[in-house]
Design an enzyme around this catalytic site. Structure first.
Site, PDB file in Angstrom:
ATOM      1  N   PHE A   1     -77.836  45.154   7.793  1.00 25.12           N
ATOM      2  CA  PHE A   1     -78.116  46.326   6.875  1.00 25.12           C
ATOM      3  C   PHE A   1     -78.685  47.428   7.705  1.00 25.12           C
ATOM      4  CE2 PHE A   1     -81.978  47.910   4.419  1.00 25.12           C
ATOM      5  CZ  PHE A   1     -81.117  48.827   3.527  1.00 25.12           C
TER       6      PHE A   1
ATOM      7  N   LEU B   1     -71.991  37.727  12.910  1.00 27.98           N
ATOM      8  CA  LEU B   1     -71.502  37.537  11.707  1.00 27.98           C
ATOM      9  C   LEU B   1     -72.123  36.032  11.165  1.00 27.98           C
ATOM     10  CD1 LEU B   1     -67.753  38.768  11.752  1.00 27.98           C
ATOM     11  CD2 LEU B   1     -70.100  40.005  11.164  1.00 27.98           C
TER      12      LEU B   1
ATOM     13  N   THR C   1     -90.745  44.896  13.016  1.00 25.50           N
ATOM     14  CA  THR C   1     -91.296  45.016  11.740  1.00 25.50           C
ATOM     15  C   THR C   1     -92.797  45.194  11.583  1.00 25.50           C
ATOM     16  OG1 THR C   1     -91.555  43.790   9.804  1.00 25.50           O
ATOM     17  CG2 THR C   1     -91.516  42.436  11.659  1.00 25.50           C
ATOM     18  N   ASP C   2     -93.254  46.050  10.798  1.00 29.06           N
ATOM     19  CA  ASP C   2     -94.478  46.064  10.640  1.00 29.06           C
ATOM     20  C   ASP C   2     -95.521  44.488  10.300  1.00 29.06           C
ATOM     21  OD1 ASP C   2     -93.891  45.795   7.783  1.00 29.06           O
ATOM     22  OD2 ASP C   2     -94.881  47.511   7.076  1.00 29.06           O
ATOM     23  N   GLU C   3     -94.442  43.739  10.018  1.00 29.99           N
ATOM     24  CA  GLU C   3     -95.172  42.188   9.462  1.00 29.99           C
ATOM     25  C   GLU C   3     -95.972  41.755  10.653  1.00 29.99           C
ATOM     26  OE1 GLU C   3     -92.867  39.945   6.841  1.00 29.99           O
ATOM     27  OE2 GLU C   3     -91.411  41.590   6.243  1.00 29.99           O
TER      28      GLU C   3
ATOM     29  N   TYR D   1     -91.123  34.175  10.013  1.00 23.81           N
ATOM     30  CA  TYR D   1     -90.295  35.179  10.339  1.00 23.81           C
ATOM     31  C   TYR D   1     -91.211  36.189  11.305  1.00 23.81           C
ATOM     32  CZ  TYR D   1     -88.641  39.979   9.841  1.00 23.81           C
ATOM     33  OH  TYR D   1     -88.211  41.245   9.979  1.00 23.81           O
TER      34      TYR D   1
ATOM     35  N   LYS E   1     -90.861  37.609  15.122  1.00 24.57           N
ATOM     36  CA  LYS E   1     -90.745  38.788  15.746  1.00 24.57           C
ATOM     37  C   LYS E   1     -91.935  39.427  16.544  1.00 24.57           C
ATOM     38  CE  LYS E   1     -87.886  41.507  14.430  1.00 24.57           C
ATOM     39  NZ  LYS E   1     -86.481  41.839  15.102  1.00 24.57           N
TER      40      LYS E   1
HETATM   41  P1  NAD Z   1     -79.660  41.783   8.483  1.00 27.20           P
HETATM   42  O1  NAD Z   1     -80.205  40.170   8.096  1.00 27.20           O
HETATM   43  O2  NAD Z   1     -79.329  42.396   7.490  1.00 27.20           O
HETATM   44  O3  NAD Z   1     -78.726  41.666   9.884  1.00 27.20           O
HETATM   45  C1  NAD Z   1     -79.012  41.000  10.768  1.00 27.20           C
HETATM   46  C2  NAD Z   1     -77.781  41.038  11.703  1.00 27.20           C
HETATM   47  O4  NAD Z   1     -77.819  40.159  12.690  1.00 27.20           O
HETATM   48  C3  NAD Z   1     -76.633  40.298  10.577  1.00 27.20           C
HETATM   49  O5  NAD Z   1     -75.475  41.209  10.922  1.00 27.20           O
HETATM   50  C4  NAD Z   1     -76.368  39.193  11.623  1.00 27.20           C
HETATM   51  O6  NAD Z   1     -74.998  38.466  11.550  1.00 27.20           O
HETATM   52  C5  NAD Z   1     -76.859  39.407  12.983  1.00 27.20           C
HETATM   53  N1  NAD Z   1     -77.268  38.367  13.786  1.00 27.20           N
HETATM   54  C6  NAD Z   1     -78.072  37.399  13.238  1.00 27.20           C
HETATM   55  N2  NAD Z   1     -78.285  36.456  14.186  1.00 27.20           N
HETATM   56  C7  NAD Z   1     -77.458  36.771  15.448  1.00 27.20           C
HETATM   57  C8  NAD Z   1     -77.313  36.143  16.600  1.00 27.20           C
HETATM   58  N3  NAD Z   1     -77.602  34.889  17.132  1.00 27.20           N
HETATM   59  N4  NAD Z   1     -76.415  36.871  17.674  1.00 27.20           N
HETATM   60  C9  NAD Z   1     -75.920  37.962  17.156  1.00 27.20           C
HETATM   61  N5  NAD Z   1     -75.804  38.573  15.667  1.00 27.20           N
HETATM   62  C10 NAD Z   1     -76.603  37.875  14.967  1.00 27.20           C
HETATM   63  O7  NAD Z   1     -81.334  42.543   9.072  1.00 27.20           O
HETATM   64  P2  NAD Z   1     -81.712  43.881   8.772  1.00 27.20           P
HETATM   65  O8  NAD Z   1     -82.470  44.300   7.540  1.00 27.20           O
HETATM   66  O9  NAD Z   1     -80.656  44.870   9.260  1.00 27.20           O
HETATM   67  O10 NAD Z   1     -82.630  43.953  10.048  1.00 27.20           O
HETATM   68  C11 NAD Z   1     -82.363  44.417  11.517  1.00 27.20           C
HETATM   69  C12 NAD Z   1     -83.550  44.421  12.144  1.00 27.20           C
HETATM   70  O11 NAD Z   1     -84.667  45.185  11.918  1.00 27.20           O
HETATM   71  C13 NAD Z   1     -84.048  42.729  12.385  1.00 27.20           C
HETATM   72  O12 NAD Z   1     -84.381  42.732  13.824  1.00 27.20           O
HETATM   73  C14 NAD Z   1     -85.324  42.807  11.576  1.00 27.20           C
HETATM   74  O13 NAD Z   1     -86.245  41.831  11.949  1.00 27.20           O
HETATM   75  C15 NAD Z   1     -85.823  44.336  11.707  1.00 27.20           C
HETATM   76  N6  NAD Z   1     -86.551  44.774  10.261  1.00 27.20           N
HETATM   77  C16 NAD Z   1     -85.885  44.966   9.213  1.00 27.20           C
HETATM   78  C17 NAD Z   1     -86.559  45.423   8.054  1.00 27.20           C
HETATM   79  C18 NAD Z   1     -86.158  45.382   6.615  1.00 27.20           C
HETATM   80  O14 NAD Z   1     -86.594  46.045   5.824  1.00 27.20           O
HETATM   81  N7  NAD Z   1     -84.838  44.955   6.508  1.00 27.20           N
HETATM   82  C19 NAD Z   1     -88.006  45.925   8.316  1.00 27.20           C
HETATM   83  C20 NAD Z   1     -88.472  45.768   9.457  1.00 27.20           C
HETATM   84  C21 NAD Z   1     -87.873  45.569  10.668  1.00 27.20           C
END
Ligand code: NAD
Length: 353
Positions: free
Chosen positions: A11, A34, A133-135, A158, A162
Site C-alpha cells: 500500500f 508479492l 509505525t507509531d504502534e 506486529y 517493528k
Molecule cells: P503492506 O502490507 O500493504 O505491504 C507490504 C509489502 O511488503 C507487500 O507488497 C508484500 O508483498 C511485501 N513483503 C512482505 N514480506 C516480504 C518479504 N519477505 N520480502 C519482500 N517483500 C515482502 O504494508 P504497508 O501498509 O504498505 O506498510 C509498509 C510499511 O509501513 C510496513 O513496514 C509497515 O510496518 C509500515 N507502516 C504501515 C502503516 C499503515 O497504516 N499501513 C502505518 C505505519 C507503518
C-alpha cells in the site's frame, strides 16, 4: 539518483514508487516478494516507465539483496517490506518475526557490506531509511502524544516485531556508522489500500450490503495520514533528514473508529445512495474486541514540520471523500483481490476462539 524500495507492491510502497516515478527523476528498483499483500496492479500507472524496475524476491534472501545492491548501486534504500496487519500477527506471528526482524537484519547486513565498499563521498550521501509505525510506542490514554523521545512499549506481535527492527536499524547506524533514518507514522489510508484494513473493508462491505464490523464499542482512537502525504514525507526525510535521527509522521487527524466508519457511510450516502433510500450507517454492527486492542495512538509531528518543513496537506474529510470515490471508480482493482485471495471477514479473533 537511484533508490531501492522494498515492499513497493504494498500500500505505502506503491504510493512511494508512483510518487517518485511520477514526480521526480529517481530511478526506482522495487524488491517485493508479492505476498498476499503485494498487488502489482497498484503499479500499473508507472509499470511502463523506463525509470521503474521490479524484482520479485525476499528481503531475507541475502544473496539476492547483495546482487541487487551491487548491480543497481542505489544511493537510498527505502525499506518498507513487512508483514503489516495486526490481526494477522495475532493469528500467526511467525511470518512477522521472519520478515520484520530477520528480513530487516538481512537488509542491514547487505546494505552495510555494500556501503563499506563505496567511495567516501558516496558513503556520506548514502541513506538506509526504515519505515515504521507509531504502534511501537504502545497505547495512550485520553491525552498526550507520541514524540520521537517516547519510550518504546509495543503490545502486539506486529508492533513488537517493528520495534525490534527499529532497534536493529539504529544499532547498525550507531555501531557501524552506516547513515540510517527511521520514520514512525500513524495509520495510513487512501487509494490502493488492501481490503483487509478498516477503511477499504468498510467501503467494500457497505457497497455489498453486508454488516460493517466495528471492534468493541468503536471508541479506539487512531491518527489518520493520507498515503500520498506520507509518500511526500518519506522523500523529504531521505533527502534532507539528519542521519541517525527519527521523525514522527502524522496526519493531524485523530478520530475514533466509529467516527471513521460514520464518515465513510455519510460520504457513500451522498456518492452512491442505497437503493432503499436508507443510510449505510444502519449496517454498522459492534463485534467482540480485538485481543489487547490499544486504546489510542496520537502523533506529535512537530519535529518533521520544524526541521524539514513537511506537513500533511490533505484533511481527513477531504481524504475520506477522495478515498471513497477512488474505490467507487476502481472496482476492478479490489474485485480482482477479493476474487483471488481474500474475503472481508474480520481476522484477529481466531486467537480468542
Ligand atoms: P503492506 O502490507 O500493504 O505491504 C507490504 C509489502 O511488503 C507487500 O507488497 C508484500 O508483498 C511485501 N513483503 C512482505 N514480506 C516480504 C518479504 N519477505 N520480502 C519482500 N517483500 C515482502 O504494508 P504497508 O501498509 O504498505 O506498510 C509498509 C510499511 O509501513 C510496513 O513496514 C509497515 O510496518 C509500515 N507502516 C504501515 C502503516 C499503515 O497504516 N499501513 C502505518 C505505519 C507503518
Amino acid at each position: 539518483m537511484r533508490i531501492l524500495v522494498t515492499g513497493g507492491a504494498g500500500f505505502i510502497g506503491s504510493a512511494l514508487v508512483r510518487h517518485l516515478v511520477g514526480e521526480s527523476d529517481y530511478e526506482v528498483l522495487n524488491l517485493d516478494k508479492l505476498t498476499y499483500a503485494g498487488v502489482l496492479s497498484s503499479l500499473d500507472p508507472v509499470a511502463s516507465n523506463l525509470r521503474y524496475h521490479f524484482v520479485q524476491g525476499d528481503i531475507a534472501d541475502a544473496a539476492l539483496v547483495a546482487k541487487l545492491l551491487a548491480e543497481f548501486r542505489p544511493q537510498v534504500i527505502a525499506h518498507l517490506a513487512a508483514e503489516s496487519h495486526v490481526d494477522r500477527s495475532i493469528d500467526g506471528p511467525g511470518e512477522f518475526i521472519q520478515t520484520n526482524i530477520v528480513g530487516t537484519y538481512t537488509m542491514l547486513q547487505q546494505a552495510l557490506g555494500y556501503w563499506q565498499g563505496l567511495e567516501q563521498t558516496e558513503k556520506d550521501a548514502f541513506r538506509f531509511h526504515h519505515i515504521s509505525t507509531d504502534e511501537v510506542f504502545g497505547s495512550l490514554g485520553d491525552t498526550g502524544y507520541f514524540t520521537e523521545k517516547t519510550a518504546y512499549d509495543p503490545r502486539s506481535p506486529y508492533s513488537s516485531s517493528k520495534a525490534a527492527s527499529d532497534h536493529l536499524v539504529r544499532a547498525w547506524g550507531h555501531t557501524y556508522g552506516i547513515p540510517v533514518l527511521v520514520t514512525n507514522c500513524s495509520n495510513n489510508y487512501g487509494p490502493y489500500h488492501f481490503p483487509e484494513k478498516l477503511i477499504p473493508l468498510i467501503i467494500i462491505r457497505a457497497l455489498a450490503g453486508a454488516p460493517l464490523p466495528v471492534y468493541g464499542d468503536g471508541s479506539n482512537v487512531r491518527d489518520w495520514l493520507f498515503v500520498e502525504d506520507h509518500a511526500r514525507a518519506l522523500q523529504v526525510v531521505f533527502e534532507r533528514g539528519t542521519p541517525g535521527e527519527t521523525y514522527n509522521v502524522g496526519g493531524n487527524a485523530e478520530r475514533r473508529n466509529i467516527d471513521v466508519v460514520q464518515a465513510i457511510c455519510a460520504v457513500l450516502d451522498g456518492q452512491r445512495p442505497r437503493a432503499d433510500g436508507r443510510g449505510y450507517a444502519e449496517q454498522i454492527t459492534f463485534v467482540t474486541d480485538r485481543p489487547g486492542h490499544d486504546q489510542r495512538y496520537a502523533i506529535d509531528a512537530s519535529k518533521i514540520r520544524r526541521e524539514l518543513g513537511w506537513e500533511p496537506s490533505t484533511g481527513f474529510e477531504q481524504g475520506i471523500a477522495r478515498t471513497v470515490q477512488w474505490y467507487l471508480d476502481n472496482e476492478s482493482w479490489w474485485r480482482d483481490i477479493l476474487n483471488g485471495r481474500y474475503d472481508t471477514a474480520r481476522l484477529g479473533l481466531k486467537a480468542l476462539s
